[in-house]
Design a protein around this motif. Structure first.
Motif, short mmCIF file in Angstrom:
data_model
loop_
_atom_site.label_atom_id
_atom_site.label_comp_id
_atom_site.label_asym_id
_atom_site.label_seq_id
_atom_site.Cartn_x
_atom_site.Cartn_y
_atom_site.Cartn_z
N ARG A 399 -19.67 -1.55 29.58
CA ARG A 399 -20.25 -2.78 29.32
C ARG A 399 -20.31 -2.98 28.08
N VAL A 400 -20.44 -4.17 27.58
CA VAL A 400 -20.18 -4.54 26.04
C VAL A 400 -21.28 -3.71 25.28
N GLY A 401 -20.84 -3.10 24.30
CA GLY A 401 -22.05 -2.44 23.41
C GLY A 401 -21.98 -0.90 23.97
N ASP A 402 -21.29 -0.61 24.79
CA ASP A 402 -20.98 0.84 25.24
C ASP A 402 -20.18 1.63 24.06
N SER A 403 -20.88 3.05 23.89
CA SER A 403 -19.81 3.74 22.90
C SER A 403 -18.71 4.56 23.77
N LEU A 404 -17.47 4.67 23.40
CA LEU A 404 -16.26 5.23 24.19
C LEU A 404 -15.64 6.00 23.39
N ASP A 405 -15.90 7.26 23.20
CA ASP A 405 -15.35 8.22 22.15
C ASP A 405 -15.73 7.58 20.91
N PHE A 406 -14.65 7.68 20.07
CA PHE A 406 -14.81 6.97 18.76
C PHE A 406 -14.58 5.46 18.63
N TRP A 407 -15.09 4.94 19.71
CA TRP A 407 -14.64 3.30 19.84
C TRP A 407 -15.94 2.99 20.47
N ARG A 408 -16.08 1.49 20.24
CA ARG A 408 -17.29 0.84 20.71
C ARG A 408 -16.70 -0.60 21.52
N VAL A 409 -17.22 -0.84 22.83
CA VAL A 409 -16.65 -1.78 23.59
C VAL A 409 -17.13 -3.20 22.91
N GLU A 410 -16.25 -3.97 22.61
CA GLU A 410 -16.67 -5.15 21.76
C GLU A 410 -16.54 -6.36 23.05
N GLU A 411 -15.68 -6.13 23.75
CA GLU A 411 -15.62 -7.33 24.71
C GLU A 411 -14.97 -6.95 25.90
N ILE A 412 -15.48 -7.35 26.99
CA ILE A 412 -14.89 -7.12 28.41
C ILE A 412 -14.73 -8.50 29.00
N GLU A 413 -13.67 -8.85 29.44
CA GLU A 413 -13.37 -9.99 30.34
C GLU A 413 -12.82 -9.18 31.68
N PRO A 414 -13.75 -9.01 32.72
CA PRO A 414 -13.53 -8.31 33.94
C PRO A 414 -12.01 -8.50 34.34
N GLY A 415 -11.00 -7.71 34.81
CA GLY A 415 -9.79 -7.80 35.28
C GLY A 415 -8.93 -8.09 34.42
N THR A 416 -9.26 -8.40 33.21
CA THR A 416 -8.46 -9.11 32.06
C THR A 416 -8.21 -8.43 30.68
N LEU A 417 -9.28 -8.15 30.16
CA LEU A 417 -9.37 -7.64 28.65
C LEU A 417 -10.30 -6.84 28.43
N LEU A 418 -10.08 -5.57 27.86
CA LEU A 418 -10.89 -4.58 27.03
C LEU A 418 -10.63 -4.65 25.51
N ARG A 419 -11.62 -5.04 24.77
CA ARG A 419 -11.46 -4.89 23.40
C ARG A 419 -12.37 -3.75 22.94
N LEU A 420 -11.76 -2.84 22.26
CA LEU A 420 -12.48 -1.63 21.34
C LEU A 420 -12.55 -1.89 20.09
N ARG A 421 -13.74 -1.76 19.57
CA ARG A 421 -13.77 -1.57 17.85
C ARG A 421 -13.93 -0.36 17.65
N ALA A 422 -13.17 0.26 16.51
CA ALA A 422 -12.80 1.73 15.91
C ALA A 422 -14.38 1.97 15.15
N GLU A 423 -15.12 3.17 15.53
CA GLU A 423 -15.86 3.46 14.89
C GLU A 423 -15.74 4.95 14.10
N MET A 424 -14.52 5.36 14.10
CA MET A 424 -14.14 6.52 13.39
C MET A 424 -13.98 6.05 12.06
N ARG A 425 -13.79 7.22 11.02
CA ARG A 425 -13.98 6.79 9.54
C ARG A 425 -12.45 6.43 9.20
N VAL A 426 -12.29 5.22 9.00
CA VAL A 426 -10.88 4.94 8.49
C VAL A 426 -11.22 3.78 7.19
#
Length: 487
Positions: A399-426
């Motif tokens: 779900r939006v806002g979940d942490s996923l390893d060193f990513w954060r779920v920024e957007e989900i369009e079920p069945g279509t799109l998963l966008r992850l935002r990096a939270e690793m140090r870059v």
């Protein structure tokens, strides 16, 4: 009553909202990013207002018509100036609650050690205590619940305890493992928070809250091992592990990064035991409460094993990571946007491909060159980042806002799109998009796009230093995700 909950996307707030609804209250949530609440199971039952507790105008709007306001936010994730941010936010919250005629504020703070001067406390505990004082002086009757270690599935304290105990049968530990603590089960915290809404109007004070057991951290590890069916642990305390060193030690062994482990370990230097039990004369105690330590661990482990963890410590944002979504303005990059775009036709239905995409990360991994991902995770931990160990809240669903390893779920369009935002140090901002579509012939197509916006020369150097590995890492992801969907 009409209740305002701040921090509703966090560990406690996300669990308090359904408890308030079950008690018959109406709930409004104040959130900087309302989309983070969109996928919670109770989202359709609450009103969500966009705003920030440091902003008087948005806080004022959120307070309109509210009877009870819950203050469940803190600025620990905002960086080194978090104490000043906490101070400003508490003042705004108290002033706007008083102006709006709110009948009560309820705040969950930290249990501070008796007889220890405030300037000797950790910055984390010192700030929690200061916030409590500001709210008590706001002119609105306030209940400050002061808790020590909270035991529940997904809490940072529980995850730290769980991983230290499970992974290390022999431990060389900091001296704070001898410190006495009064832990409390998360269900008791929620019960007391809900009950505090009904306190008499003349009650304006702090309350110590805790479970029935007073234990050292060493006792907690041994009792955790017994409940979890593990052999007795050999624990050797040594005086040389300072809070900074022990936070790095915790960061290496557990999913909790050093940036969060440090305030937790600093808070354990002093004894944190209740000095009064007055809350029990105001909030009725049911026959099955308070929950003892062993039972709290048993309940938390059951939720972990059943993959039924509703909120986690990692719901909070990480210091220094971007909080704004990926801009859609084509001119946003200013000529400095790097992308890696790939796609493949997949011999599977869109639904099967989506199941693979939504199940990515955690135990399922990233479908390419596991060693490269592991090394990147370790490098991130070494520079104070979150690394790969945060895993997933749920094995199959995001779900939006979940942490996923060193990513954060920024957007989900079920069945279509998963966008992850990096939270690793870059040295820049990074996103990874995974999508499902069809081509002109009706075939299922997997789309993948990595986006990087560099910060300065270091950012450009970073991109070009890792670019030679993109064929292996990102190309491997495309091939292996396609194969997994086909299977």
């Amino acid at each position: 009553m009409h209740c305002l909950v701040t921090g509703a996307s966090g560990y406690i707030g996300g669990r308090l909202v359904p408890e308030l609804l079950a008690a018959g209250h109406r709930v409004r949530c104040l959130a900087r990013t309302p989309a983070k609440l969109r996928d919670f199971p109770w989202a359709e039952q609450v009103e969500v207002v966009r705003g920030d507790v440091t902003d008087p105008e948005s806080t004022r709007r959120a307070m309109e018509g509210v009877d009870v306001a819950y203050y469940l936010v803190h600025a620990l994730s905002s960086g080194t100036r978090f104490e000043e941010t906490d101070r400003r936010a508490a003042r705004v919250f108290g002033e706007e609650a008083q102006r709006a005629g709110v009948r009560r504020i309820v705040y969950l703070g930290g249990l501070t050690p008796s007889g220890v001067p405030e300037d000797e406390l950790s910055p984390h505990l010192r700030s929690r205590a200061e916030v409590g004082r500001i709210l008590l002086d706001s002119g609105v009757p306030t209940a400050v619940l002061r808790a020590a270690v909270i035991i529940g599935s997904g809490s940072a304290s529980f995850e730290m305890l769980r991983y230290l105990t499970e992974r290390l049968p022999l431990m060389v530990t900091p001296s704070w493992v001898r410190t006495r603590i009064q832990p409390i089960a998360v269900r008791d915290v929620l019960r007391l928070l809900v009950g505090s809404a009904d306190l008499p109007p003349d009650v304006n004070r702090s309350f110590d809250v805790g479970g029935p057991d007073i234990l050292t951290y060493r006792d907690m590890m041994q009792r955790y091992a017994r409940v979890a069916g593990l052999p007795k642990r050999l624990i050797l305390p040594v005086p040389v592990l300072t809070p900074r060193l022990s936070s790095h030690w915790v960061g290496l062994v557990t999913p909790v990064p050093a940036s969060l482990a440090r305030p937790l370990s600093e808070s354990l230097r002093h004894e944190v035991v209740r000095t009064e039990y007055d809350i029990e004369s105001y909030v009725p105690t049911p026959p099955d409460a308070p929950v003892g330590f062993d039972r709290a661990v048993e309940l938390a482990l059951r939720r972990v094993q059943d993959a039924n963890v509703t909120t986690r410590w990692s719901s909070a944002s990480v210091p220094g990571t971007p909080s704004d979504p990926l801009p859609t303005d084509p001119d946003w990059a200013g000529g400095s946007l790097y992308t890696d775009v790939r796609e493949a036709v997949v011999d599977a239905s869109p639904e099967r491909l989506w199941r693979v995409i939504e199940g990515i990360g955690g135990e399922n991994g990233w479908y390419s060159f596991p060693l490269a991902w592991a090394v990147r995770g370790w490098l991130d931990r070494l520079v104070g980042g979150v690394g790969l160990r945060r895993g997933r809240r749920d094995k199959a669903r995001l779900r939006v806002g979940d942490s996923l390893d060193f990513w954060r779920v920024e957007e989900i369009e079920p069945g279509t799109l998963l966008r992850l935002r990096a939270e690793m140090r870059v040295p820049g901002l990074a996103w990874l998009e995974l999508g499902v579509g069809r081509d002109g012939e009706g075939r299922t197509v997997y789309h993948q796009r990595a986006v990087f916006h560099p910060h300065g020369l270091a950012g450009h150097a970073y991109w070009w230093s890792v670019a030679p590995f993109h064929g292996v890492v990102f190309g491997g992801m495309v091939r292996n995700i396609a194969v997994a969907a086909g299977r």
